[in-house]
Design a protein around this motif. Sequence first.
Motif, mmCIF file in Angstrom:
data_model
loop_
_atom_site.group_PDB
_atom_site.id
_atom_site.type_symbol
_atom_site.label_atom_id
_atom_site.label_comp_id
_atom_site.label_asym_id
_atom_site.label_seq_id
_atom_site.Cartn_x
_atom_site.Cartn_y
_atom_site.Cartn_z
ATOM 1 N N ASP A 64 7.785 2.490 2.601
ATOM 2 C CA ASP A 64 6.799 3.256 2.030
ATOM 3 C C ASP A 64 5.289 2.864 2.633
ATOM 4 O O ASP A 64 4.405 3.661 2.938
ATOM 5 C CB ASP A 64 6.845 3.297 0.603
ATOM 6 C CG ASP A 64 8.039 4.160 -0.036
ATOM 7 O OD1 ASP A 64 8.789 4.847 0.720
ATOM 8 O OD2 ASP A 64 8.149 4.157 -1.088
ATOM 9 N N SER A 65 5.073 1.545 2.511
ATOM 10 C CA SER A 65 3.580 1.059 2.890
ATOM 11 C C SER A 65 3.390 1.197 4.234
ATOM 12 O O SER A 65 2.355 1.703 4.840
ATOM 13 C CB SER A 65 3.610 -0.448 2.731
ATOM 14 O OG SER A 65 4.624 -1.149 3.392
ATOM 15 N N GLU A 66 4.452 1.280 5.068
ATOM 16 C CA GLU A 66 4.024 1.356 6.740
ATOM 17 C C GLU A 66 3.921 3.141 6.957
ATOM 18 O O GLU A 66 3.038 3.367 7.566
ATOM 19 C CB GLU A 66 5.370 1.103 7.408
ATOM 20 C CG GLU A 66 5.610 -0.518 7.575
ATOM 21 C CD GLU A 66 6.785 -0.766 8.548
ATOM 22 O OE1 GLU A 66 6.779 -1.710 9.338
ATOM 23 O OE2 GLU A 66 8.008 -0.316 8.068
ATOM 24 N N SER A 67 4.678 3.969 6.090
ATOM 25 C CA SER A 67 4.544 5.349 6.063
ATOM 26 C C SER A 67 3.188 5.667 5.757
ATOM 27 O O SER A 67 2.375 6.480 6.263
ATOM 28 C CB SER A 67 5.744 6.049 5.430
ATOM 29 O OG SER A 67 5.433 7.277 5.779
ATOM 30 N N GLY A 185 -4.093 6.685 -2.401
ATOM 31 C CA GLY A 185 -3.534 7.843 -2.980
ATOM 32 C C GLY A 185 -1.638 7.791 -3.023
ATOM 33 O O GLY A 185 -1.067 6.890 -2.403
ATOM 34 N N GLN A 186 -1.305 8.963 -3.263
ATOM 35 C CA GLN A 186 0.134 8.883 -3.276
ATOM 36 C C GLN A 186 0.839 9.237 -1.955
ATOM 37 O O GLN A 186 0.087 10.111 -1.357
ATOM 38 C CB GLN A 186 0.725 9.873 -4.451
ATOM 39 C CG GLN A 186 2.034 10.303 -4.385
ATOM 40 C CD GLN A 186 2.491 11.427 -5.359
ATOM 41 O OE1 GLN A 186 1.721 12.194 -6.056
ATOM 42 N NE2 GLN A 186 3.798 11.775 -5.456
ATOM 43 N N LEU A 187 1.804 8.618 -1.756
ATOM 44 C CA LEU A 187 2.244 8.967 -0.133
ATOM 45 C C LEU A 187 2.804 10.364 -0.070
ATOM 46 O O LEU A 187 3.491 11.037 -0.903
ATOM 47 C CB LEU A 187 3.388 7.909 0.014
ATOM 48 C CG LEU A 187 4.455 8.187 1.006
ATOM 49 C CD1 LEU A 187 3.794 7.949 2.323
ATOM 50 C CD2 LEU A 187 5.836 7.214 0.967
#
Length: 204
Positions: A64-67, A185-187
């Motif tokens: 998630d962090s990479e995306s 913000g939200q992914l």
Amino acid sequence: MVGRRHAGRVAVVALVAGLALSGCGAVSNPGAAATVGDETISVSYLQKQSRDILAKAGRSDLSDSESTKLQSDLLQQLVDDALIVPTARRAGVSASQADIDQVKSQIQSQRVVIPPDMLDGFARWVVLRRALNTKLLGREPASQQDQAKADQLVGREMAKTAKQVGVRVNPRYGTWSGGAVKPGGQLVTPGPTATQAPAAPQMP
């Protein structure tokens, strides 16, 4: 050669290799990832670029962090692509199609991972950034100190442009602050490939 400092502006290059303003605002259109003046960078367009990057890199296992970082970096580059044009115009510099084509060839020969839809804008960014470096510094940067000074000068001019035209970022991607897209913000996860590709942002 394109040079690391230019190719590296699409920060995903570093990602796949291992596997410069105060004020902010939020876009009112939920379909917009960001707006730069009258230009809209759509969510669908940004997501398509994210999918293209991952496809070219052969990656499907981002955290998630990479995306989140990938989409934030891509959005930053798209905003910069839009801001560099009026900034260069105010400084009296321009990019010829021949120069843009030359940089595109260099990018392709170096196999830099850039979505096809972003290649023209990125190549133009490289050409205009070089021209601004030389114009504002008064000479071509010949050292790291020169480059740092040129980067500072260009950053100031782009900040002026951003303040004049206005930059707003969808809260789902973060905020616009200090001349950059600040994640927070939200992914927004790229969805399935659309049957019809979204239109690219229209540049002046």
